[in-house]
Design an enzyme around this catalytic site. Structure first.
Site, PDB file in Angstrom:
ATOM      1  N   LYS A 128       0.897  -1.022  -0.156  1.00 13.76           N
ATOM      2  CA  LYS A 128       0.020   0.026  -0.030  1.00 13.76           C
ATOM      3  C   LYS A 128       1.072   1.253  -0.009  1.00 13.76           C
ATOM      4  O   LYS A 128       1.982   1.305   0.490  1.00 13.76           O
ATOM      5  CB  LYS A 128      -0.833  -0.161   1.212  1.00 13.76           C
ATOM      6  CG  LYS A 128      -1.954   0.877   1.298  1.00 13.76           C
ATOM      7  CD  LYS A 128      -2.651   0.714   2.695  1.00 13.76           C
ATOM      8  CE  LYS A 128      -4.051   1.688   2.871  1.00 13.76           C
ATOM      9  NZ  LYS A 128      -4.734   1.528   3.791  1.00 13.76           N
ATOM     10  N   SER A 203      -9.349   1.258   3.198  1.00 14.34           N
ATOM     11  CA  SER A 203      -8.636   1.818   2.280  1.00 14.34           C
ATOM     12  C   SER A 203      -7.690   1.045   1.649  1.00 14.34           C
ATOM     13  O   SER A 203      -7.202   1.744   0.453  1.00 14.34           O
ATOM     14  CB  SER A 203      -8.088   2.993   3.074  1.00 14.34           C
ATOM     15  OG  SER A 203      -7.102   2.475   4.283  1.00 14.34           O
ATOM     16  N   SER A 227      -9.708  -1.699   7.244  1.00 16.28           N
ATOM     17  CA  SER A 227      -9.021  -1.364   5.877  1.00 16.28           C
ATOM     18  C   SER A 227      -8.438  -2.457   5.056  1.00 16.28           C
ATOM     19  O   SER A 227      -8.262  -2.386   3.818  1.00 16.28           O
ATOM     20  CB  SER A 227      -8.141  -0.116   5.937  1.00 16.28           C
ATOM     21  OG  SER A 227      -8.823   1.107   6.270  1.00 16.28           O
TER      22      SER A 227
END
Length: 527
Positions: A128, A203, A227
């Site tokens: 990420k 996310s 997330s």
């Protein structure tokens, strides 16, 4: 560098305010032996086709590379081709394919020289884009960080690289990890591979989508309020939030752009739990985990709160999953956590606001001198996130209130553990998200307050209803692909364990996924 740039919710003090404000025998004899060898040759041949390679699990890929029947470079080439075939999914912020192939060739060379290979040797992974990685910007999905080039890797990234993993790309994400859609206004809206008109969750949406689309075999996100687990639910993969102890956490947040450090923890995602167990063993320097025996295993079924507000299509998948588990010998124990949950919601609210007020600001001071949180506000693309941070700065909770909230967090974690022990259960189980994936937002990155799913209307805050609770107790949380809804959308089943019981939870997860079965790959259905 071959570089392609693609274009949590606040928790109010009571439950109503919270929900309003929260926007995966050898044959005997000579003939049998020859048959086995022929089958093995056929399997090896199939594995060296592009299609066979992209479908390989992380565990299988590492095994093939270690044995020498698959070159790491060939594997990387197949994944790069898969990425280029699905660039419209917007999974990536930055990628350097030359560097990927160079690192893969280095693994092949080390193997040819007889050198000892790491446990993840030759495995391309996606991190990420809030993980610091040398040679790439670390933007956390925000334009104001495009100029931030860290001088060192995140500590966890170094652990993965020291185990032989190869950085494939930086994953697209919801800006600053503060949302549920991954509809990034700078790098592009990440799209759900099962239905391109729908969100992948946030996310860590870019990581989950890349896994489902067979672009990578394993990746990492971060989980503050769900997330890792929410995108896993929406994209049909497995997502793990490790325990988050106050000290001695092998999943270090050092070198990761923070959201709320009271809850933040990096976590792996993969297409199956066995692959998550593989990387967990590598990160924790421990033996590989074996599946747990399900016969007689007691798991708590907290119907109040966790099983409410379910869409009927998700409810059908959950019911079928519970039936399969009962048939496999699991004992599902009705239990009530509603009092603990009710006490948890105001604590989550206070600590979310405090984290957004302080944690990013302190990261910038240490890592990006000259850029203040006030400077950052002007460079944040999302109006929703900008207003959320501004509100936290303008209306901070009194420090005594924050101190009491942190003390209450520890007390509630003990109550959660005691409740599981009193009921004789090893974990609790519930739908990761009560809904299937909603449609992509049409204005900005946030979902509207009310969302429509095939004619049924829900508050958008229902998306985070279940995943926000486990982090408060520092519990390990695992989302497992459970099935497809009647509309062909994935749904995940979450099990939350005892704080510190990560290996036991993953052992349960491996056994449960074997009972539930594998999901079919995405069809990339267009709207």
């Amino acid at each position: 560098m071959d570089k392609k740039i693609h274009t949590v919710l606040e928790m109010p003090v009571d439950r109503r305010s919270v929900l309003k404000g929260m926007a995966a025998t050898l044959a005997a004899g000579i003939a049998g032996s020859h048959l086995s060898m022929a089958k093995a040759a056929d399997a090896a041949s199939a594995a060296n086709t592009a299609d066979g390679l992209t479908d390989l699990s992380a565990s299988a890929a590492v095994d093939h590379i270690r044995k020498g029947d698959l070159r790491a470079e060939k594997y990387a080439e197949a994944l790069i081709a898969q990425y280029h075939a699905h660039e419209n999914l917007n999974t990536v912020t930055y990628i350097d394919t030359t560097r990927v192939l160079e690192n893969a060739r280095a693994v092949d060379k080390a193997r040819a020289q007889g050198k000892k290979l790491g446990r993840l040797a030759g495995l391309p992974i996606m991190l990420k884009d809030n993980f610091n990685t040398v040679g790439f910007p670390t933007t956390a999905g925000s334009p104001f960080l495009k100029g931030y080039r860290p001088k060192t890797n995140a500590r966890l990234a170094d652990v993965l690289f020291n185990n032989g993993a190869i950085l494939f790309a930086k994953a697209n994400m919801h800006e600053l990890a503060m949302g549920t859609t991954s509809s990034n206004q700078t790098f592009g809206y990440v799209k759900n591979p099962y239905d391109l008109s729908r969100i992948p969750g946030g996310s860590s949406g870019g990581t989950a989508v890349a896994l489902a689309a067979r672009i990578i075999p394993l990746g990492f996100g971060t989980d503050t309020s769900g997330s890792c687990r929410m995108p896993a639910h929406f994209c049909g993969v497995a997502g793990f939030r490790p325990s988050n102890p106050k000290t001695g956490n092998p999943y270090s947040v050092d070198g990761i752009v923070p959201n709320v450090l009271d809850f933040d923890v990096p976590g792996p995602l993969a297409r199956n739990v066995k692959d998550i167990a593989l990387v967990h063993a590598a990160v924790t320097h421990a033996p590989m985990i074996a599946p747990k025996q399900l016969q007689g295993l007691r798991i708590g079924l907290p119907k109040a709160y966790f099983w409410e507000s379910m869409d009927p299509t998700v409810a059908a998948v959950m019911q079928a999953s519970m039936d399969k588990l009962r048939n496999a010998g699991v004992v599902l124990v009705d239990m009530d956590l509603s009092d603990i949950v009710k006490a948890s919601l105001p604590v989550i609210s206070i600590l979310n606001v405090e984290g957004k007020r302080t944690d990013l600001a302190r990261f910038l001071v240490r890592n990006y001198p000259g850029v203040t949180i006030r400077d950052a506000l002007n460079g944040i693309a999302s109006k929703t996130i900008r207003s959320r941070i501004q509100a936290a700065l303008d209306q901070p909770a009194p420090q005594e209130t924050v101190r009491r909230a942190r003390a209450t967090m520890e007390d509630l974690g003990l109550r959660y553990r005691a409740t599981l022990q009193a009921n004789g259960v090893s974990a609790i189980i519930f739908p990761t998200v009560p809904l299937p994936a909603p449609l992509l937002p049409t204005d900005g990155d946030a979902l509207p307050p009310k969302i429509d799913i095939d004619g049924r209307t829900y508050a958008s805050t229902v998306i985070l209803q279940n995943s926000i609770i486990g982090p408060l107790y520092r519990a390990p949380c695992l989302s497992i692909p459970a099935g497809l809804t009647s509309d062909g959308l994935p749904a995940g089943l979450e099990i939350d364990g005892v704080p510190g019981g990560d290996r036991d939870l993953l052992a349960m997860g491996m056994a449960i996924e074997a009972v539930l079965g594998q999901l079919p790959p995405p069809t990339f259905r267009a709207a």
